[in-house]
Scaffold this motif. Structure first.
Motif, mmCIF file in Angstrom:
data_model
loop_
_atom_site.group_PDB
_atom_site.id
_atom_site.type_symbol
_atom_site.label_atom_id
_atom_site.label_comp_id
_atom_site.label_asym_id
_atom_site.label_seq_id
_atom_site.Cartn_x
_atom_site.Cartn_y
_atom_site.Cartn_z
ATOM 1 N N LYS A 103 20.089 -73.742 -1.290
ATOM 2 C CA LYS A 103 19.454 -73.342 0.059
ATOM 3 C C LYS A 103 19.229 -71.922 -0.175
ATOM 4 O O LYS A 103 20.057 -71.117 -0.548
ATOM 5 C CB LYS A 103 20.289 -73.825 1.033
ATOM 6 N N GLU B 257 34.968 -72.268 0.408
ATOM 7 C CA GLU B 257 34.241 -72.812 -0.504
ATOM 8 C C GLU B 257 32.869 -73.352 0.126
ATOM 9 O O GLU B 257 31.924 -73.330 -0.970
ATOM 10 C CB GLU B 257 35.064 -74.187 -1.146
ATOM 11 N N SER B 258 32.957 -73.585 1.129
ATOM 12 C CA SER B 258 31.578 -73.962 1.923
ATOM 13 C C SER B 258 31.576 -73.336 3.137
ATOM 14 O O SER B 258 32.354 -73.595 4.031
ATOM 15 C CB SER B 258 31.392 -75.481 2.028
ATOM 16 N N ILE B 259 30.603 -72.265 3.344
ATOM 17 C CA ILE B 259 30.515 -71.479 4.772
ATOM 18 C C ILE B 259 29.198 -71.916 5.335
ATOM 19 O O ILE B 259 28.249 -71.907 4.768
ATOM 20 C CB ILE B 259 30.667 -70.100 4.480
ATOM 21 N N GLU B 260 29.264 -72.211 6.559
ATOM 22 C CA GLU B 260 28.250 -72.623 7.479
ATOM 23 C C GLU B 260 27.903 -71.718 8.551
ATOM 24 O O GLU B 260 28.864 -71.426 9.085
ATOM 25 C CB GLU B 260 28.522 -74.365 8.072
ATOM 26 N N SER C 263 38.441 -73.403 3.012
ATOM 27 C CA SER C 263 37.423 -73.317 3.955
ATOM 28 C C SER C 263 36.519 -72.266 3.546
ATOM 29 O O SER C 263 35.389 -72.530 4.503
ATOM 30 C CB SER C 263 37.999 -72.835 5.257
ATOM 31 N N ARG D 19 24.079 -74.585 9.067
ATOM 32 C CA ARG D 19 23.604 -74.435 7.436
ATOM 33 C C ARG D 19 24.328 -73.776 6.422
ATOM 34 O O ARG D 19 25.248 -72.768 6.937
ATOM 35 C CB ARG D 19 22.094 -73.482 7.521
ATOM 36 N N SER D 20 24.597 -74.325 5.571
ATOM 37 C CA SER D 20 25.392 -73.934 4.138
ATOM 38 C C SER D 20 24.977 -72.745 3.404
ATOM 39 O O SER D 20 23.665 -72.271 3.460
ATOM 40 C CB SER D 20 25.672 -74.899 3.478
ATOM 41 N N MET D 21 25.817 -71.589 3.487
ATOM 42 C CA MET D 21 25.479 -70.452 2.771
ATOM 43 C C MET D 21 25.629 -70.855 1.193
ATOM 44 O O MET D 21 26.464 -71.564 0.809
ATOM 45 C CB MET D 21 26.194 -69.177 3.186
ATOM 46 N N MET E 47 24.785 -75.366 -4.858
ATOM 47 C CA MET E 47 23.940 -75.183 -3.499
ATOM 48 C C MET E 47 22.646 -74.429 -3.846
ATOM 49 O O MET E 47 22.869 -73.230 -4.476
ATOM 50 C CB MET E 47 24.731 -74.628 -2.535
#
Length: 244
Positions: A3, A32-35, A30, A39-41, A1
């Motif tokens: 961003k 592994e991809s925090i929004e 949950s 928007r993903s962190m 990622m």
């Protein structure tokens, strides 16, 4: 990622922290991809802490925070452990270990090193900028550092960025045939004959410094990974290193 980090809790995540004593045990998917706000962190990795159901999240930017298994509560700050001898800052302890590991990856030929011909009793890494007055004061004591058995490995940290006068001069130093002589000449404010067109590690070291928590120069990294910011006279540095 890739961003950009999303501002969280009015910018609290801008504080660069480190990883406490953590395990690599399985962590909730949950995290592994925090929004946040859709928007993903930029999560780099997640580790389980010594506290039940509390996890450490490391972002690609180097920033760290703590959260629950669901990723809906966030905590920014140092983690301490109460021991018989008092409080131990696990966050800083792990940060020191990380600095040691990252600096070990820097090859000797990418450092500008000053050491005496006598026995080296301690070796420190110093992020420097030749346009920094306190870096100049530090370098003026180089012969004394070496007399005390302290070897100094310089890494580049142009405070104003790569296009600043310091950034251009540091690149010339690393491109010089004799980088240690070029470093001393630059601190004497003598013009450098080399150019900055070679494949040099200045930008890489600048970003490494930011990753390790360097905010200004000189920044001294002790053998155990501790970060000592600012100018430190030779005799005091020797005491901090346990040489006196």
């Amino acid at each position: 990622m890739k961003k950009t980090i999303l501002p969280l809790a009015s910018g609290l995540l801008a504080a660069t922290l480190a990883v406490p004593t953590l395990s690599w045990a399985a962590v909730p998917e949950s995290l592994e991809s925090i929004e946040v706000s859709g928007r993903s962190m930029p999560v780099k990795d997640v580790r389980e802490t010594t506290m039940a159901d509390i996890y450490e999240v490391r972002l690609e930017t180097g920033e760290t925070f703590y959260t629950n298994a669901e990723g809906n509560y966030f905590l920014v700050g140092d983690l301490y452990e109460k021991t018989d001898s008092g409080l131990v800052n696990l966050t800083e302890k792990a940060r020191n270990a990380e600095r040691q590991e990252r600096l070990e990856e820097v090859a000797d030929d990418k450092r500008v090193t000053f050491r005496s011909t006598d026995e080296t009793r301690a070796r420190v890494v110093v992020f420097t900028d030749t346009t920094c007055p306190y870096c100049q004061r530090f370098h003026e004591e180089m012969s004394r550092f070496n007399e005390l058995g302290i070897a100094v490995d310089y890494l580049a940290f142009p405070r104003g960025g790569m296009e600043s006068p310091g950034g251009r001069e540091l690149q010339k130093i690393w491109c010089a045939e004799n980088s240690s002589e070029a470093m001393s000449a630059a601190f004497r404010e003598e013009p450098l004959e080399s150019d900055a067109t070679c494949d040099n590690p200045v930008e890489e070291q600048y970003h490494l410094g930011l990753e390790l928590g360097v905010q200004g120069t000189p920044a001294i990294i002790m053998p155990d990974g501790r970060l000592v910011p600012g100018y430190v006279p030779a005799e005091r540095l020797a005491k901090l290193l346990g040489l006196e």
